[in-house]
Design an enzyme around this catalytic site. Structure first.
Site, PDB file in Angstrom:
ATOM      1  N   SER A 184      16.727 -22.055 -18.297  1.00 54.54           N
ATOM      2  CA  SER A 184      16.887 -20.625 -18.036  1.00 54.54           C
ATOM      3  C   SER A 184      17.187 -20.408 -16.560  1.00 54.54           C
ATOM      4  CB  SER A 184      15.608 -19.874 -18.405  1.00 54.54           C
ATOM      5  OG  SER A 184      15.652 -18.584 -17.819  1.00 54.54           O
ATOM      6  N   HIS A 223      20.755 -21.036 -20.612  1.00 55.08           N
ATOM      7  CA  HIS A 223      20.095 -19.828 -21.124  1.00 55.08           C
ATOM      8  C   HIS A 223      20.166 -18.720 -20.064  1.00 55.08           C
ATOM      9  CE1 HIS A 223      17.057 -17.873 -23.761  1.00 55.08           C
ATOM     10  NE2 HIS A 223      16.541 -17.413 -22.635  1.00 55.08           N
ATOM     11  N   ASP A 273      19.209 -14.819 -19.152  1.00 59.35           N
ATOM     12  CA  ASP A 273      18.298 -13.732 -19.505  1.00 59.35           C
ATOM     13  C   ASP A 273      18.771 -12.412 -18.917  1.00 59.35           C
ATOM     14  OD1 ASP A 273      16.059 -15.066 -20.903  1.00 59.35           O
ATOM     15  OD2 ASP A 273      15.894 -16.185 -19.025  1.00 59.35           O
ATOM     16  N   MET A 311      17.974  -8.427 -18.601  1.00 58.71           N
ATOM     17  CA  MET A 311      16.854  -7.478 -18.771  1.00 58.71           C
ATOM     18  C   MET A 311      17.272  -6.104 -18.281  1.00 58.71           C
ATOM     19  SD  MET A 311      13.821  -9.802 -17.213  1.00 58.71           S
ATOM     20  CE  MET A 311      13.634 -11.521 -17.688  1.00 58.71           C
ATOM     21  N   HIS A 349      20.415 -14.285 -23.812  1.00 58.52           N
ATOM     22  CA  HIS A 349      19.210 -13.643 -24.360  1.00 58.52           C
ATOM     23  C   HIS A 349      19.143 -12.220 -23.811  1.00 58.52           C
ATOM     24  CE1 HIS A 349      14.481 -13.675 -24.320  1.00 58.52           C
ATOM     25  NE2 HIS A 349      14.974 -12.811 -25.179  1.00 58.52           N
ATOM     26  N   MET A 391      17.423  -8.923 -23.391  1.00 60.19           N
ATOM     27  CA  MET A 391      16.161  -8.174 -23.472  1.00 60.19           C
ATOM     28  C   MET A 391      16.486  -6.731 -23.114  1.00 60.19           C
ATOM     29  SD  MET A 391      13.823 -11.084 -21.747  1.00 60.19           S
ATOM     30  CE  MET A 391      15.252 -12.016 -21.246  1.00 60.19           C
ATOM     31  N   MET A 430       9.555 -15.956 -28.989  1.00 66.08           N
ATOM     32  CA  MET A 430       9.049 -15.770 -27.625  1.00 66.08           C
ATOM     33  C   MET A 430       7.616 -16.287 -27.570  1.00 66.08           C
ATOM     34  SD  MET A 430      11.454 -14.610 -25.778  1.00 66.08           S
ATOM     35  CE  MET A 430      10.462 -14.680 -24.286  1.00 66.08           C
ATOM     36  N   GLY A 476      10.121 -10.830 -20.035  1.00 71.46           N
ATOM     37  CA  GLY A 476      10.268 -10.035 -18.807  1.00 71.46           C
ATOM     38  C   GLY A 476      10.197 -10.852 -17.531  1.00 71.46           C
ATOM     39  N   GLY A 502       9.740 -15.033 -15.706  1.00 71.81           N
ATOM     40  CA  GLY A 502       9.583 -16.474 -15.803  1.00 71.81           C
ATOM     41  C   GLY A 502       8.199 -16.876 -15.324  1.00 71.81           C
ATOM     42  N   GLY A 503       7.818 -18.106 -15.589  1.00 76.43           N
ATOM     43  CA  GLY A 503       6.589 -18.669 -15.027  1.00 76.43           C
ATOM     44  C   GLY A 503       5.299 -18.159 -15.647  1.00 76.43           C
ATOM     45  N   ASP A 547      11.020 -19.875 -26.310  1.00 76.82           N
ATOM     46  CA  ASP A 547      11.279 -19.413 -24.944  1.00 76.82           C
ATOM     47  C   ASP A 547       9.993 -18.880 -24.317  1.00 76.82           C
ATOM     48  OD1 ASP A 547      12.392 -18.402 -22.626  1.00 76.82           O
ATOM     49  OD2 ASP A 547      13.518 -16.801 -23.617  1.00 76.82           O
ATOM     50  N   GLY A 548       9.584 -19.508 -23.207  1.00 79.55           N
ATOM     51  CA  GLY A 548       8.451 -19.011 -22.437  1.00 79.55           C
ATOM     52  C   GLY A 548       7.335 -20.018 -22.294  1.00 79.55           C
ATOM     53  N   GLY A 549       7.070 -20.415 -21.059  1.00 81.30           N
ATOM     54  CA  GLY A 549       5.961 -21.343 -20.801  1.00 81.30           C
ATOM     55  C   GLY A 549       6.166 -22.728 -21.381  1.00 81.30           C
ATOM     56  N   GLY A 574      12.428 -22.510 -17.799  1.00 76.89           N
ATOM     57  CA  GLY A 574      12.823 -22.024 -16.478  1.00 76.89           C
ATOM     58  C   GLY A 574      12.004 -22.705 -15.410  1.00 76.89           C
TER      59      GLY A 574
HETATM   60  C1  DX5 Z   1      11.309 -14.531 -20.134  1.00 78.36           C
HETATM   61  C2  DX5 Z   1      12.657 -15.165 -20.335  1.00 78.36           C
HETATM   62  C3  DX5 Z   1      12.616 -16.645 -20.263  1.00 78.36           C
HETATM   63  C4  DX5 Z   1      12.146 -17.193 -18.954  1.00 78.36           C
HETATM   64  C5  DX5 Z   1      11.396 -18.445 -19.269  1.00 78.36           C
HETATM   65  O1  DX5 Z   1      11.357 -13.210 -20.483  1.00 78.36           O
HETATM   66  O2  DX5 Z   1      13.203 -14.823 -21.586  1.00 78.36           O
HETATM   67  O3  DX5 Z   1      13.847 -17.244 -20.662  1.00 78.36           O
HETATM   68  O4  DX5 Z   1      13.164 -17.463 -18.038  1.00 78.36           O
HETATM   69  O5  DX5 Z   1      10.801 -18.890 -18.108  1.00 78.36           O
HETATM   70  P1  DX5 Z   1       9.629 -19.975 -18.112  1.00 78.36           P
HETATM   71  O6  DX5 Z   1      10.173 -21.222 -18.750  1.00 78.36           O
HETATM   72  O7  DX5 Z   1       9.352 -20.147 -16.665  1.00 78.36           O
HETATM   73  O8  DX5 Z   1       8.488 -19.391 -18.892  1.00 78.36           O
HETATM   74 ZN    ZN Z   2      14.977 -16.014 -22.337  1.00 78.66          ZN
END
Ligand code: DX5
Ligand code: ZN
Length: 216
Positions: free
Chosen positions: A8, A33, A35, A37, A66, A68, A137, A142, A144-145, A175-177, A197
């Site tokens: 990401s 990927h 994102d 938003m 993606h 959002m 998800m 919203g 990263g990290g 996606d996420g963590g 990410g």
């Molecule tokens: C969050 C995004 C993710 C994000 C993931 O809303 O959709 O794609 O970049 O980031 P990590 O891998 O750091 O959780």
């Molecule tokens: Zn994403």
């Protein structure tokens, strides 16, 4: 089967983006990927099409976009113009999801549907056969990290069951963590695509982190 790895770029360094793309292009990553938003569906704003037009030219790898955003169907042409392979829209943003999925396909892209942590897998029962990918998800979208929500592993198992009970061929994306430890649990549960990410761009050696995710 090795998972598809989709870094990401939300966590990339936009001050030195070319360097990050040189690394991504060299790496074992499969998709990129992206994102998007809107500050309405999610409490953050990332980047829009005038920026992404330039970003998309930095790679030949397939783009996994993606969205959002509310009313994602308004931007099908703009997403297509980036050269996108997979257009991922949120279940929660599309009251007429079946129509949006058809529109994405008609535009020549692969349709993906993303579900938030509080949306049950069963909500996809009547659309699953139309989808190229379902994205689970594993954080609230919203940022990263964020910390991985453990129940997501169970949702991947439920999706795997739903897919095997139908004629669906959808890939399962998470996606996420995602990191080496959560990634291994997800692949074991049946995930096909891992988005990451922070676990890539905050690693001392991002290219090695991609290699390790690819070879869990
Ligand atoms: C969050 C995004 C993710 C994000 C993931 O809303 O959709 O794609 O970049 O980031 P990590 O891998 O750091 O959780
Ligand atoms: Zn994403």
């Amino acid at each position: 089967m090795k998972p598809i790895i989709a870094p990401s770029i939300l966590s990339a360094n936009f001050g030195h983006l070319e360097q990050d793309f040189e690394m991504l292009n060299r790496s074992e990553s499969d998709w990129i990927h992206v994102d998007i938003m809107d500050g309405v569906f999610v409490p953050n704003i990332s980047f829009g099409f005038p920026v992404l037009k330039h970003v998309a030219r930095m790679t030949d790898k397939p783009l996994d976009v993606h969205l959002m955003i509310v009313q994602p169907e308004k931007f099908i042409n703009e997403v297509k113009a980036l050269g996108t392979k997979v257009m991922n829209v949120h279940y929660e943003c599309c009251p007429h999801l079946h129509r949006v999925v058809q529109q994405i396909r008609e535009a020549g892209m692969e349709p993906g549907v993303t579900i938030n942590p509080s949306t049950p897998v069963s909500m996809l029962q009547d659309i699953i056969e139309e989808l190229y990918v379902v994205q689970v998800m594993s954080v609230n979208p919203g940022f990263g990290g964020q910390k991985f929500i453990p129940h997501s592993v169970e949702k991947v198992r439920q999706l795997r069951d739903l897919i095997s009970q139908t004629n669906a061929k959808a890939l399962i994306e998470v996606d996420g963590g995602v990191n080496l430890s959560t990634g291994a649990r997800l692949v074991e549960a049946g995930a096909d695509v891992l988005v990451a990410g922070n676990a890539i761009f905050a690693a001392p050696d991002p290219e090695l982190a991609i290699h390790q995710l690819k070879n869990l």
